[in-house]
Design a protein around this motif. Sequence first.
Motif, mmCIF file in Angstrom:
data_model
loop_
_atom_site.group_PDB
_atom_site.id
_atom_site.type_symbol
_atom_site.label_atom_id
_atom_site.label_comp_id
_atom_site.label_asym_id
_atom_site.label_seq_id
_atom_site.Cartn_x
_atom_site.Cartn_y
_atom_site.Cartn_z
ATOM 1 N N MET A 90 76.034 73.975 -11.112
ATOM 2 C CA MET A 90 77.053 72.956 -10.902
ATOM 3 C C MET A 90 78.411 73.521 -11.262
ATOM 4 S SD MET A 90 75.611 69.227 -12.058
ATOM 5 C CE MET A 90 77.049 68.432 -11.327
ATOM 6 N N PRO A 94 82.498 68.914 -11.050
ATOM 7 C CA PRO A 94 81.595 68.652 -9.922
ATOM 8 C C PRO A 94 82.237 67.834 -8.808
ATOM 9 C CG PRO A 94 80.997 67.319 -11.826
ATOM 10 C CD PRO A 94 82.022 68.289 -12.294
ATOM 11 N N ASP A 234 78.180 69.103 -5.253
ATOM 12 C CA ASP A 234 77.137 69.165 -6.277
ATOM 13 C C ASP A 234 76.153 68.006 -6.176
ATOM 14 O OD1 ASP A 234 78.190 71.459 -8.125
ATOM 15 O OD2 ASP A 234 79.928 70.211 -7.652
#
Length: 325
Positions: A90, A94, A234
């Motif tokens: 990630m 994000p 993400d």
Amino acid sequence: EISACLVGSEMCIRDSPLARRLAARRSPRRQAGRIRTENEPSHGLPTDTQSIRQAICAKRVRQDAAPQRTMLHFARRRKARGNREEPERMREHPQIAIDGPAGVGKSTIGERVAQRLGCLYIDTGAFYRALTALALGAAIAPEEGAALAALAERAAIRIVAPTVSDGRQYTVLAGEHDLTAELRTLAVEAAVSRVSSHRAVRTALIAHMRAMAEDATVVMVGRDIGTVVLPDADLKIYLMTSIEERARRRHRDLVAQLGAMAPPFEAVRDDIARRDAIDREQMRPAADAIPINNDHLEPPETVELILEYLRQRREQAAQISLAEE
């Protein structure tokens, strides 16, 4: 919250927010199993503390099970990315992409998720409306694709947190000029679909959208977010709602606004079906998107579900990072 209630007193269980939500639920599909308030007649469903505890446990089981099933979506992310070399981690900031057809509640859900995360909410439709407002001010016709694309490239359109406390979800700026109040004018409404139809315009504005998502946590909603605008987001969510339910919600809002002048339900439903047909190509969910059908979910429930999926995504990324060290 649930763990504390289960080990706490009976009053804690009865007064927990989850117990109150269960007691207040009115969805027909869940009516048979809901917890009744004290003033409701008995239908053979016990209302003692043990029953409330069981209902809370059942709620927790359902909440835990759904994210575990959606881990299959996360496992498919690398396959969906093809042969790209980037690891399944990630970003520090994000990107959350929320897609779906018109009327599924993307704006409401996206704004609330962003509020919970304390990050920026980006409605990509605002970029096209802002460009349309600028084009009308510069006497550029909606059919002049090349001129519109050039304007999109040089106009510093960006979205920031609300700068005025007038109920707006965000502020849209072109340079330092606030365009927010111009986005919903009749002139913009009439021209924005033609402005956004030009491929060169979309390419220029998508570059602005991606730049905004590079260095900050964002919740971005619109069309083609997970497939075109942020293909490496993400977390990708695809909201789904039946046409009947979307028409019911839209018709309810129109009646509240227009009263007796509101169009009939059938006309609202037909309009939504027409828009779906026009937007069919842009309504394709990303291969690694998590679908959420919110026909029987209230906005707060949908928000909680998305935040739970984000937590699961973070846990998976952390496990991958540890395994690679």
